[in-house]
Motif scaffolding. Structure first.
Motif, PDB file in Angstrom:
ATOM      1  N   ALA A 148      59.057  63.864  -6.005  1.00 22.05           N
ATOM      2  CA  ALA A 148      57.627  63.808  -5.839  1.00 22.05           C
ATOM      3  C   ALA A 148      57.249  62.259  -5.573  1.00 22.05           C
ATOM      4  O   ALA A 148      56.247  62.453  -5.005  1.00 22.05           O
ATOM      5  CB  ALA A 148      56.842  64.134  -6.975  1.00 22.05           C
ATOM      6  N   THR A 188      44.684  70.672  -2.955  1.00 22.79           N
ATOM      7  CA  THR A 188      45.833  70.059  -3.080  1.00 22.79           C
ATOM      8  C   THR A 188      46.739  71.273  -3.324  1.00 22.79           C
ATOM      9  O   THR A 188      46.632  71.740  -4.653  1.00 22.79           O
ATOM     10  CB  THR A 188      45.762  68.984  -4.010  1.00 22.79           C
ATOM     11  OG1 THR A 188      45.129  67.785  -3.372  1.00 22.79           O
ATOM     12  CG2 THR A 188      47.224  68.338  -4.284  1.00 22.79           C
ATOM     13  N   SER A 245      50.924  58.344   6.905  1.00 25.11           N
ATOM     14  CA  SER A 245      51.063  58.981   5.563  1.00 25.11           C
ATOM     15  C   SER A 245      50.164  60.167   5.410  1.00 25.11           C
ATOM     16  O   SER A 245      49.210  60.542   6.370  1.00 25.11           O
ATOM     17  CB  SER A 245      50.605  57.802   4.724  1.00 25.11           C
ATOM     18  OG  SER A 245      49.267  57.606   4.861  1.00 25.11           O
ATOM     19  N   ALA A 246      50.293  60.788   4.396  1.00 25.12           N
ATOM     20  CA  ALA A 246      49.194  61.984   4.193  1.00 25.12           C
ATOM     21  C   ALA A 246      47.764  61.388   4.144  1.00 25.12           C
ATOM     22  O   ALA A 246      46.816  61.706   4.533  1.00 25.12           O
ATOM     23  CB  ALA A 246      49.600  62.503   2.825  1.00 25.12           C
ATOM     24  N   GLU A 247      47.863  60.227   3.428  1.00 26.82           N
ATOM     25  CA  GLU A 247      46.445  59.560   3.240  1.00 26.82           C
ATOM     26  C   GLU A 247      45.699  59.113   4.230  1.00 26.82           C
ATOM     27  O   GLU A 247      44.783  59.245   4.698  1.00 26.82           O
ATOM     28  CB  GLU A 247      46.591  58.290   2.120  1.00 26.82           C
ATOM     29  CG  GLU A 247      45.177  57.658   1.746  1.00 26.82           C
ATOM     30  CD  GLU A 247      45.423  56.491   0.721  1.00 26.82           C
ATOM     31  OE1 GLU A 247      46.208  56.712  -0.228  1.00 26.82           O
ATOM     32  OE2 GLU A 247      44.702  55.442   0.827  1.00 26.82           O
ATOM     33  N   ARG A 266      58.179  61.711   3.371  1.00 25.99           N
ATOM     34  CA  ARG A 266      59.392  60.888   2.391  1.00 25.99           C
ATOM     35  C   ARG A 266      59.675  61.782   1.230  1.00 25.99           C
ATOM     36  O   ARG A 266      60.563  61.549   0.581  1.00 25.99           O
ATOM     37  CB  ARG A 266      58.715  59.854   2.157  1.00 25.99           C
ATOM     38  CG  ARG A 266      57.731  59.683   1.070  1.00 25.99           C
ATOM     39  CD  ARG A 266      57.267  58.189   0.688  1.00 25.99           C
ATOM     40  NE  ARG A 266      56.242  58.177  -0.276  1.00 25.99           N
ATOM     41  CZ  ARG A 266      54.907  58.481   0.048  1.00 25.99           C
ATOM     42  NH1 ARG A 266      54.570  58.978   1.156  1.00 25.99           N
ATOM     43  NH2 ARG A 266      54.019  58.659  -1.060  1.00 25.99           N
ATOM     44  N   LYS A 267      58.571  62.740   0.939  1.00 30.76           N
ATOM     45  CA  LYS A 267      58.961  63.530  -0.521  1.00 30.76           C
ATOM     46  C   LYS A 267      60.022  64.519  -0.622  1.00 30.76           C
ATOM     47  O   LYS A 267      61.305  64.323  -0.561  1.00 30.76           O
ATOM     48  CB  LYS A 267      57.547  63.927  -0.969  1.00 30.76           C
ATOM     49  CG  LYS A 267      56.717  62.831  -1.387  1.00 30.76           C
ATOM     50  CD  LYS A 267      55.205  63.136  -1.849  1.00 30.76           C
ATOM     51  CE  LYS A 267      54.391  62.304  -1.868  1.00 30.76           C
ATOM     52  NZ  LYS A 267      54.356  61.069  -2.933  1.00 30.76           N
ATOM     53  N   THR A 270      53.305  64.629   4.468  1.00 25.32           N
ATOM     54  CA  THR A 270      54.086  63.227   4.232  1.00 25.32           C
ATOM     55  C   THR A 270      55.596  63.595   4.285  1.00 25.32           C
ATOM     56  O   THR A 270      55.986  64.521   3.992  1.00 25.32           O
ATOM     57  CB  THR A 270      53.756  62.536   3.054  1.00 25.32           C
ATOM     58  OG1 THR A 270      54.192  61.023   3.445  1.00 25.32           O
ATOM     59  CG2 THR A 270      54.389  62.859   1.840  1.00 25.32           C
ATOM     60  N   GLN A 328      50.176  71.583  -3.780  1.00 26.21           N
ATOM     61  CA  GLN A 328      51.056  71.335  -5.132  1.00 26.21           C
ATOM     62  C   GLN A 328      50.454  70.173  -5.696  1.00 26.21           C
ATOM     63  O   GLN A 328      50.497  69.143  -5.051  1.00 26.21           O
ATOM     64  CB  GLN A 328      52.521  71.247  -4.529  1.00 26.21           C
ATOM     65  CG  GLN A 328      53.559  70.829  -5.611  1.00 26.21           C
ATOM     66  CD  GLN A 328      53.760  72.023  -6.507  1.00 26.21           C
ATOM     67  OE1 GLN A 328      54.136  73.299  -6.164  1.00 26.21           O
ATOM     68  NE2 GLN A 328      54.033  71.727  -7.840  1.00 26.21           N
TER      69      GLN A 328
HETATM   70  C1  LIG Z   1      49.040  65.592  -3.822  1.00 29.26           C
HETATM   71  C2  LIG Z   1      49.421  64.309  -3.018  1.00 29.26           C
HETATM   72  N1  LIG Z   1      48.494  63.706  -1.939  1.00 29.26           N
HETATM   73  C3  LIG Z   1      48.514  62.796  -1.211  1.00 29.26           C
HETATM   74  C4  LIG Z   1      49.523  61.885  -1.292  1.00 29.26           C
HETATM   75  C5  LIG Z   1      49.681  60.591  -0.559  1.00 29.26           C
HETATM   76  O1  LIG Z   1      50.638  60.842   0.461  1.00 29.26           O
HETATM   77  P1  LIG Z   1      50.930  59.340   1.226  1.00 29.26           P
HETATM   78  O2  LIG Z   1      51.604  58.366   0.183  1.00 29.26           O
HETATM   79  O3  LIG Z   1      51.765  59.872   2.230  1.00 29.26           O
HETATM   80  O4  LIG Z   1      49.579  58.981   1.583  1.00 29.26           O
HETATM   81  C6  LIG Z   1      50.382  61.905  -2.640  1.00 29.26           C
HETATM   82  C7  LIG Z   1      51.277  60.987  -2.693  1.00 29.26           C
HETATM   83  O5  LIG Z   1      52.072  60.867  -3.858  1.00 29.26           O
HETATM   84  C8  LIG Z   1      50.304  63.301  -3.407  1.00 29.26           C
HETATM   85  O6  LIG Z   1      51.243  63.356  -4.229  1.00 29.26           O
END
Ligand SMILES: Cc1ncc(COP(=O)(O)O)c(C=O)c1O
Length: 382
Positions: free
Chosen positions: A26, A157, A85-87, A208-209, A206, A159
């Protein structure tokens, strides 16, 4: 239908042998040797052929990646943008979406903490929708909210990061669609873990997970009908491209995208449904083993979905010290879930355990034995 456990061994043997007991997907998965090679081969090409020539030479791989990611996220190919990244995908979404100032975003309590910050910075108000005892959105209550006080958007969100909670996104998407309220989905922990083609209007994730792709690559998917409404300026320097491509960084980690192309290919070849079923099984096995520990309580039911498990200390243990000792003394990689991960859902740190498909009962037993030993040491004479 689960595969023979031996089949998941091939997932392990496709990777470098771990030097640790890696129970932390995770945070970041372990890339396969082929994914590492795809990434490094492209980086070498940049040095030998020239970076832009290498990128042009990889065009068909990148197109295939867009097509595969589009299918995984449930959008059209031109509705995919790659980010860091997701963020950063969420930041882009907040910048380009036609939201009225002062809009409200409806969320669940299990929302990822940094997303709350992004909403605040974008000037959005948040409205927390009721959830059931298992942390999932109360769909009837949401329907009521959508009818009586419709927000500007619903953000879910899918998961959670900090515990085994998975939101019923397909149902939520259908309700939002009927109410004319857009649904955004954070699929950072869902992609490669469970189905993410859900009918949401916007979804981001993202590499990488659970997909075990390279770090530094994220994905944004937006439903076709929204594309003409987005605040995007074309970039003349880049020529004529599908609109969403203009939100991508010009200066991208192309080698990472090439690695992701390989990782997504491996995921699709493994079979997303089989992977999801196996990760459910992994989660159940993990939670069942952890439930036997004294001094720790498993936060979610054993049969909760997915392979993310959280345990809470019940004898005053310092989770940060426990995590550090697991790594230092036992070579076991886990995560401290601090409350900042889900400030609306947590009031103390928990320990997170997130094995991938290749985990064996022995590896979970090793974690349990290390935690039990720490309990015995605490209970024993000083
Ligand atoms: C639910 C969730 N959203 C967003 C993120 C952020 O992802 P990233 O690090 O790719 O920005 C994470 C990272 O752990 C996450 O667990």
């Amino acid at each position: 239908v689960n595969r023979d456990p031996a089949d998941w061994e091939t997932w392990a043997t496709a990777r470098l042998p771990p030097s640790v007991n890696h129970l932390d997907n995770a945070a970041a998965g372990r890339s396969s040797i082929a994914t590492l090679e795809a990434t490094s081969t492209h980086a070498r090409r940049e040095a030998t052929e020239g970076a832009y020539v290498a990128a042009a030479g990889a065009a068909s791989t990148l197109t295939a990646l867009r097509e595969n990611v589009a299918a995984v996220l449930g959008v059209e190919t031109d509705g995919v943008a790659f980010t860091e990244s997701a963020e950063s995908a969420l930041d882009i979404a907040l910048r380009i979406w036609p939201l009225a100032p002062d809009s409200t975003v409806a969320i669940a309590r299990s929302e990822w903490g940094p997303n709350l910050r992004a909403f605040r910075l974008a000037g959005l108000h948040t409205q927390v929708v009721p959830v059931g005892g298992d942390g999932t959105v109360d769909v009837a209550a949401l329907e009521d909210v959508l009818r009586t006080t419709p927000p500007g958007l619903v953000h879910v969100t899918q998961q959670a990061s900090h515990r085994a909670v998975r939101q019923p996104v397909v149902e939520i998407a259908s309700l939002c669609h009927d109410a004319g309220v857009p649904l955004w989905v954070d699929a950072a922990q869902a992609v490669g873990h469970c189905a993410t083609s859900t009918g949401a209007d916007l979804v981001y994730a993202t590499s990488r997970k659970w997909l075990a792709g390279p770090r530094g690559v994220g994905m944004l998917g937006i439903g076709e009908r929204w594309i003409p409404t987005l605040r995007i300026e074309p970039k003349p320097l880049l020529g004529d491209l599908p609109m969403l491509r203009y939100v991508e960084s010009d200066e991208a980690h192309v080698a990472g995208r090439i690695g992701l192309a390989n990782a997504v290919g491996e995921y699709l070849a493994a079979g997303p449904e089989l992977v999801a079923a196996r990760l459910d099984e992994v989660g159940r096995m993990t939670r069942a083993a952890l439930a036997d520990l004294t001094d720790w309580e498993v936060v979610d039911p054993i049969d909760a979905p997915g392979a993310i498990s959280a345990i809470r200390p019940t004898a005053g243990q310092d989770v940060i010290a426990v995590r550090a000792r697991l790594l230092r003394d036992h070579g076991i990689v886990t995560t401290v879930s601090g409350t900042a991960r889900a400030p609306l859902d947590m009031n103390e740190p928990w320990l997170r355990v997130s094995p991938h498909v290749d985990v064996t009962p022995e590896r979970i037993d090793a974690l349990c034995a290390a935690l039990a030993e720490a309990s015995r040491r605490r209970a024993g004479p000083m």
